[in-house]
Design a protein around this motif. Structure first.
Motif, PDB file in Angstrom:
ATOM      1  N   HIS A 230       0.818  -1.213   0.000  1.00 17.56           N
ATOM      2  CA  HIS A 230       0.000   0.000   0.000  1.00 17.56           C
ATOM      3  C   HIS A 230       0.854   1.266   0.000  1.00 17.56           C
ATOM      4  CE1 HIS A 230      -3.396  -2.623   0.690  1.00 17.56           C
ATOM      5  NE2 HIS A 230      -2.751  -3.154   1.702  1.00 17.56           N
ATOM      6  N   GLY A 231       2.181   1.103  -0.121  1.00 15.79           N
ATOM      7  CA  GLY A 231       3.074   2.245  -0.164  1.00 15.79           C
ATOM      8  C   GLY A 231       3.464   2.799   1.196  1.00 15.79           C
ATOM      9  N   GLU A 232       3.134   2.066   2.263  1.00 12.02           N
ATOM     10  CA  GLU A 232       3.487   2.504   3.616  1.00 12.02           C
ATOM     11  C   GLU A 232       4.865   1.969   3.988  1.00 12.02           C
ATOM     12  OE1 GLU A 232       1.568   4.589   5.405  1.00 12.02           O
ATOM     13  OE2 GLU A 232       0.161   4.609   3.709  1.00 12.02           O
ATOM     14  N   VAL A 233       5.663   2.798   4.656  1.00 13.56           N
ATOM     15  CA  VAL A 233       7.000   2.386   5.067  1.00 13.56           C
ATOM     16  C   VAL A 233       6.902   1.229   6.053  1.00 13.56           C
ATOM     17  CG1 VAL A 233       9.095   3.118   6.297  1.00 13.56           C
ATOM     18  CG2 VAL A 233       8.017   4.652   4.636  1.00 13.56           C
ATOM     19  N   VAL A 234       7.693   0.203   5.808  1.00 12.50           N
ATOM     20  CA  VAL A 234       7.781  -0.969   6.678  1.00 12.50           C
ATOM     21  C   VAL A 234       8.813  -0.675   7.768  1.00 12.50           C
ATOM     22  CG1 VAL A 234       8.500  -3.390   6.761  1.00 12.50           C
ATOM     23  CG2 VAL A 234       7.158  -2.553   4.819  1.00 12.50           C
TER      24      VAL A 234
END
Length: 140
Positions: free
Chosen positions: A44-48
């Motif tokens: 979803h394009g969120e930083v891991v």
């Protein structure tokens, strides 16, 4: 010689489709792959794992593996790695992941490498960005 720009189905599309994940230059008997810088983001394009270099390195190499696989290449085909880090103190954590995933054959030399410290990356919480140049052999 044939040049194509590609966003393989094996990884999520880049943010807003503003760039290609890989440029592929087909040559006689093979291809040269130049991957855009990869950061540790989920589907979803969120930083891991914001701020965690080891966890981000794991995710980045997972993405790189998927992009290479879509073009018939593996981590063994890596010619050059360029790493951008927000803190060089994270180098041991990043290096441990890299050594595990890219084990050097004692008879071979590891890929060429450049590592630089940068003030920040474009996504808050991202502490690593990795660019890869790899080769894929298309004929024996």
């Amino acid at each position: 010689m044939n040049l194509t720009l590609n966003n393989p189905q094996t990884v999520s599309a880049p943010f807003g489709d503003r760039f290609a994940h890989v440029a592929r230059l087909d040559l006689n008997g093979g291809a040269l792959l130049m991957l855009a810088g990869q950061v540790a983001v989920d589907d979803h394009g969120e930083v891991v794992a914001p701020g965690n270099a080891a966890a981000q390195a794991e995710r980045i190499f997972e993405l790189i593996t998927g992009i290479l696989a879509a073009h018939g290449a593996t981590l063994a085909g890596i010619l050059h790695i360029r790493t951008f880090m927000t803190n060089l103190d994270d180098l041991p954590a990043y290096g441990a992941v890299r050594r595990r995933l890219l084990p050097a054959d004692p008879a071979s030399i590891p890929p060429a490498s450049t590592t630089v410290e940068v003030n920040r990356l474009f996504l808050p919480g991202a502490v690593l960005e990795v660019e890869i140049t790899a080769a894929v052999r298309t004929t024996a």
